[in-house]
Design an enzyme around this catalytic site. Structure first.
Site, mmCIF file in Angstrom:
data_model
loop_
_atom_site.group_PDB
_atom_site.id
_atom_site.type_symbol
_atom_site.label_atom_id
_atom_site.label_comp_id
_atom_site.label_asym_id
_atom_site.label_seq_id
_atom_site.Cartn_x
_atom_site.Cartn_y
_atom_site.Cartn_z
ATOM 1 N N GLU A 148 -3.259 3.774 0.970
ATOM 2 C CA GLU A 148 -3.375 5.232 0.901
ATOM 3 C C GLU A 148 -3.518 5.711 -0.537
ATOM 4 O OE1 GLU A 148 -0.051 4.474 4.053
ATOM 5 O OE2 GLU A 148 -0.916 3.433 2.334
ATOM 6 N N CYS B 108 4.378 5.055 4.328
ATOM 7 C CA CYS B 108 5.767 4.955 3.892
ATOM 8 C C CYS B 108 6.162 6.252 3.175
ATOM 9 C CB CYS B 108 5.932 3.757 2.962
ATOM 10 S SG CYS B 108 5.117 3.974 1.351
#
EC number: 3.5.4.33
Length: 160
Positions: free
Chosen positions: A60, A88
């Protein structure tokens, strides 16, 4: 393409990037794609933690860094991030900070997921930006890819 077809198209692209993570870098197979509201690819990436010796080089983050350079801006307003594993806490907060509009993820992460599985940082009302979250798109494919990566590391046969 209708919105569902577009989501599946971009998630397939993210899954192909996850394959590259494993094949090219022997990284955990996670891929991510950041797309504009108009459907233009702005950034893409896969896990690069090991290759770059960088604990923040999650798929990401790699995709957002590329998109920021593409746009010349750290704000990624109106964009959608497609990622093969639930973000996360680090990635979730980067998405909030960048003002990403929407996150679509494949497999839930029961250990460190921060978009509803373990934590739900995206829904925290104290943030000054809300990111819409959709999970489970092509989850079986992404989960199997991750499981087989770790099974191979342990010398076990792959799941079908």
């Amino acid at each position: 393409m209708n919105p569902q077809q577009a989501d599946e198209h971009w998630m397939q692209h993210a899954l192909a990037l996850a394959d590259r993570a494993e094949r090219e870098d022997d990284e955990i197979p996670v891929g991510a794609v950041l797309v504009s509201a108009e459907g233009e690819l702005l950034g893409e990436g896969w896990n690069r933690n090991l290759a770059e010796h960088d604990p923040s080089a999650h798929a990401e983050i790699v995709a957002m860094r590329q998109a920021g350079r593409t746009l010349g801006n750290h704000r990624l307003i109106g964009t959608t991030l497609y990622v093969t594993l639930e973000p996360c806490a680090m990635c979730a907060m980067a998405l909030v900070h960048a003002r990403v509009a929407r996150v679509v993820y494949a497999a839930a992460d029961p250990k460190t997921g921060a978009c509803g599985s373990v934590f739900d940082l995206m829904a925290d009302p104290r943030h000054n930006h809300r990111v819409a979250v959709q999970g489970g798109l092509l989850a079986d494919t992404a989960s199997r890819k991750l499981s087989n990566y770790f099974r191979a590391k342990r010398g076990k046969p792959p799941l079908p």
